[in-house]
Write an enzyme that holds these catalytic residues in place. Structure first.
Site, PDB file in Angstrom:
ATOM      1  N   ASP A   1      35.754   1.324 -39.250  1.00 18.24           N
ATOM      2  CA  ASP A   1      34.626   1.712 -38.388  1.00 18.24           C
ATOM      3  C   ASP A   1      33.915   2.906 -39.025  1.00 18.24           C
ATOM      4  O   ASP A   1      33.933   3.049 -40.243  1.00 18.24           O
ATOM      5  CB  ASP A   1      35.134   1.984 -36.963  1.00 18.24           C
ATOM      6  CG  ASP A   1      34.072   1.719 -35.904  1.00 18.24           C
ATOM      7  OD1 ASP A   1      32.912   2.106 -36.128  1.00 18.24           O
ATOM      8  OD2 ASP A   1      34.384   1.133 -34.859  1.00 18.24           O
TER       9      ASP A   1
ATOM     10  N   HIS B   1      31.662   1.961 -41.618  1.00 15.87           N
ATOM     11  CA  HIS B   1      30.326   1.798 -41.055  1.00 15.87           C
ATOM     12  C   HIS B   1      29.424   2.988 -41.339  1.00 15.87           C
ATOM     13  O   HIS B   1      28.381   3.140 -40.726  1.00 15.87           O
ATOM     14  CB  HIS B   1      30.413   1.538 -39.550  1.00 15.87           C
ATOM     15  CG  HIS B   1      31.134   0.262 -39.206  1.00 15.87           C
ATOM     16  ND1 HIS B   1      31.316  -0.182 -37.921  1.00 15.87           N
ATOM     17  CD2 HIS B   1      31.724  -0.667 -40.005  1.00 15.87           C
ATOM     18  CE1 HIS B   1      31.994  -1.335 -37.939  1.00 15.87           C
ATOM     19  NE2 HIS B   1      32.257  -1.634 -39.192  1.00 15.87           N
TER      20      HIS B   1
END
Ligand SMILES: *[C@@H]1O[C@H](CO)[C@@H](O)[C@H](O)[C@H]1NC(C)=O
Ligand SMILES: *[C@@H]1O[C@H](CO)[C@@H](O)[C@H](O)[C@H]1NC(C)=O
Length: 372
Positions: A199, A222
């Site tokens: 993430d 991310h």
């Protein structure tokens, strides 16, 4: 499921207490003090056995229990295996440190969350591995964190923290394993670290100011995200964020600002400078329509004074720069010295730009952006 803490930790601190809590439910706790279990805390003796013995009692307690590590002492621990499963209620954090000032966590070693058993359980609340709550003047250095069930490190309600040489690693497909999650804090520096997770490398949430991310390598993951801000019509503020001399390698985003329709507040004075990109899907993205849409977009978190300076490298998608502001508009968005090429030679890459005001400065912006 607590996993394993295997490291050499020197804990030096000078405030009320370092409480490692098995859960964070407010109320009374049964507590076990390492001193009552034979710890010396003199900075010389090996206190590992005492920690383990106190931990086993915490772990065997049904309900709430606290492991207490008292102040003004230095504990030496090594090969400390704080294993579960425990009987206590499991919630939110594996290790939570709160209301401690001037704590130094000086590593060498690895903290492994053994999160893989959690990643297949999307419905279960996956704990954060290490959370700092209301810890001012915190220093964490030379530690490796890996495979957290949820986010690796969270910081909230804290002023003045430095994380230096803190490496974080989890597989690209491990869900919600943010490297750092920061909220309601200011003067936080994360420097000289590698972060690769499933993430965000760093998620910068509401209530933050003066957050610096310096000389980091981010990927997989991310990217570094401001937000999302304004969820559930919330009012949130973020300002003075400096992301400098960072590399993004194979990440889905590089520099990202995301806000949800219907929120209020602002994200302003956001500086991304000297950024290297290697095969990044969204190198620069402002997304003001993140998450659920409102029937009518009647308010938005205001995005202003964002500067993107010195971006070089490659984009893996055909949209290298995606500026998608709300109908209320973003203002003073500056692009300066941007040179992004496609990661596959010969492919075309472009940009989109909606509702943004600002300028491009200096040399040509590649690829060019129409609305600034
Ligand atoms: C954050 O970066 C800004 C701009 O470079 C700098 O002025 C400030 O001192 C930095 N803060 C920390 C804590 O490093
Ligand atoms: C970023 O890199 C440049 C060029 O190497 C260097 O001059 C500058 O001091 C660096 N800034 C930070 C905050 O590391």
């Amino acid at each position: 499921m607590l996993g394993l803490l295997t490291c050499l930790l020197i804990l030096g601190f000078a405030s009320q207490c370092l409480c490692v809590r098995w859960n964070d439910v407010a109320g009374t706790y049964i507590s076990y003090n390492v001193m009552d279990n034979g710890a010396r805390g003199d900075g010389i003796s090996d206190d590992s056995k005492a920690f383990l013995s106190a931990w086993q009692k915490v772990c065997a307690t049904e309900g709430r229990a606290t492991l207490v590590i008292p102040p003004r002492k230095i504990f030496m621990v090594t090969n400390l295996f704080l294993d579960g499963p425990c009987k206590a209620i499991r919630r939110s954090s594996m290790i939570r440190i709160s209301f401690v000032n001037a704590l130094i966590v000086d590593g060498g070693g690895i903290i492994d969350g053994y999160g893989s058993t959690w990643w297949n359980l999307p419905q279960s609340p996956r704990p954060v591995m290490l959370s700092f709550h209301a810890c001012n003047n915190l220093l964490v250095r030379d530690l490796m964190f890996t495979n957290s069930p949820g986010a690796h490190i969270t910081v909230d309600g804290s002023i003045n923290a430095v994380f230096s040489h803190v490496n974080i690693q989890a597989p690209a497909n491990s869900p919600n394993t943010d490297g750092f999650d920061i909220a309601n804090s200011r003067n936080i520096l994360i420097e000289d670290s590698n972060i690769g997770t499933g993430d965000d490398c760093i998620a910068i949430n509401g209530g933050t100011a003066k957050i610096n991310a310096t000389r980091l390598v981010c990927g997989p993951g991310h990217g570094i995200s401001i937000g999302s801000l304004g969820r559930n019509r919330g009012h949130e503020t973020v300002e003075e964020i400096y992301v400098q001399n960072c590399s993004f390698i194979g990440t889905t985003n590089g520099a990202r600002i995301k806000t949800v329709e219907g929120g209020s507040g602002y994200a302003r004075k956001i500086y991304f400078e000297q950024i290297q990109l290697v095969g990044v899907y969204n190198p620069i993205i402002i997304d003001q329509h993140y998450g659920p849409r409102q029937p009518k977009e009647d308010s938005a978190v205001k995005v202003s004074d964002a500067r993107y300076l010195g971006f070089t490298g490659t984009s893996a998608s055909d949209l290298a720069i995606n500026i998608d502001c709300s109908s209320f508009g973003c203002s003073n968005i500056l692009l300066d010295q941007i040179n992004i090429a496609p990661s596959q030679a010969g492919k075309k890459i472009g940009t989109t730009c909606k509702n943004a005001r600002g300028a491009t400065v200096g040399n040509a912006i590649i690829p060019s952006v129409s609305c600034l």
